[in-house]
Write an enzyme that holds these catalytic residues in place. Structure first.
Site, PDB file in Angstrom:
ATOM      1  N   CYS A  66       0.824  -1.215   0.000  1.00 30.48           N
ATOM      2  CA  CYS A  66       0.000   0.000   0.000  1.00 30.48           C
ATOM      3  C   CYS A  66       0.856   1.262   0.000  1.00 30.48           C
ATOM      4  O   CYS A  66       2.055   1.213   0.298  1.00 30.48           O
ATOM      5  CB  CYS A  66      -0.919   0.009   1.229  1.00 30.48           C
ATOM      6  SG  CYS A  66      -2.262   1.218   1.108  1.00 30.48           S
ATOM      7  N   ASP A 125      -6.396  -2.819  11.556  1.00 29.20           N
ATOM      8  CA  ASP A 125      -5.225  -1.959  11.609  1.00 29.20           C
ATOM      9  C   ASP A 125      -5.070  -1.436  13.029  1.00 29.20           C
ATOM     10  O   ASP A 125      -5.951  -1.579  13.883  1.00 29.20           O
ATOM     11  CB  ASP A 125      -5.430  -0.797  10.609  1.00 29.20           C
ATOM     12  CG  ASP A 125      -4.126  -0.165  10.139  1.00 29.20           C
ATOM     13  OD1 ASP A 125      -4.169   0.572   9.140  1.00 29.20           O
ATOM     14  OD2 ASP A 125      -3.079  -0.407  10.770  1.00 29.20           O
TER      15      ASP A 125
END
Ligand SMILES: O=C(O)c1ccccc1NCC(=O)[C@H](O)[C@H](O)COP(=O)(O)O
Length: 207
Positions: A9, A128
């Protein structure tokens, strides 16, 4: 162990996209959130993924973006998957008729259980770390012991790198892993060797 998917990412450069694809990343993440040091526009992302091959998923990442801007971004760049990192409701997430992931910043197992109930049509939940005032890309890991048995696909994110990802995969067997800071030389600038090492560590666990 089934194949653990890998998302790289925060890509901002063509050379980093090429390395991620060449090393076998399953997904490429692009941060369409201007305050991020990894931010790209939809126009920039379109150029970055122009030559990416079929069967590599492109992911657009938003944080409390307007529906109008998301629609505009999708006319500019036809991302395969949307990733919402803010307070987006399920109704908001599904209005674009694209598969989506909902990111959850984990402080407790209850945060995860609540999200499973709240986003039943998400393709996956991305778990996360919670860091005050940072929606993501923190470089911080959370306590993986908080993760309950889940019946839906989920992605482990937060502070992963080549030194800890094998342990993470062995401990919690995620559907996928997601990394940004752990494969960088600096924010938004990926490091070829770190990408290679990270992917190699994941692939070695699966054998
Ligand atoms: O990467 C960012 O800068 C970012 C900014 C705002 C919201 C989300 C962001 N990234 C989302 C991701 O999917 C990251 O890969 C994920 O949070 C893990 O980041 P890291 O801990 O650096 O590996």
């Amino acid at each position: 162990m089934s194949k653990v998917r890998i998302k790289i990412c925060g890509l901002t450069r063509n050379q980093d996209v090429q390395v991620a694809v060449a090393e076998g990343a399953d997904a490429l993440g692009f941060v369409l959130y201007a305050p991020s040091p990894r931010a790209v526009t939809a126009e920039q992302a379109a150029l970055l993924i122009k030559d990416s091959p079929a069967f590599v998923t492109t992911v657009a990442l938003f944080v409390n973006e307007s529906a109008e801007e998301i629609v505009r971004a999708l006319t500019v760049c036809s991302f395969d998957l949307l990733q919402f990192h803010g307070d987006e409701t399920p109704q908001f997430c599904r209005q674009f008729n694209r598969p989506y992931m909902k990111a959850i910043r984990v402080r407790s197992a209850e945060d995860i259980h609540r999200a499973v109930q709240q986003y039943p049509d998400a393709k996956a939940l991305l778990l996360d770390a919670y860091v005050e005032n940072l929606p993501g890309g923190t470089g911080q890991a959370f306590d993986w012991r908080l993760i309950p048995e889940l019946s839906i696909p989920w992605v482990l994110a937060g502070g992963l790198n080549a030194n800890n990802v094998a342990d993470a995969v062995n401990q919690v067997q995620p559907f996928a892993v997601d990394v940004s800071g752990g494969v960088e030389a600096s924010k938004g600038i990926k490091d070829r060797q770190k990408i290679k090492d990270f992917i190699s560590e994941v692939r070695n666990v699966e054998r």
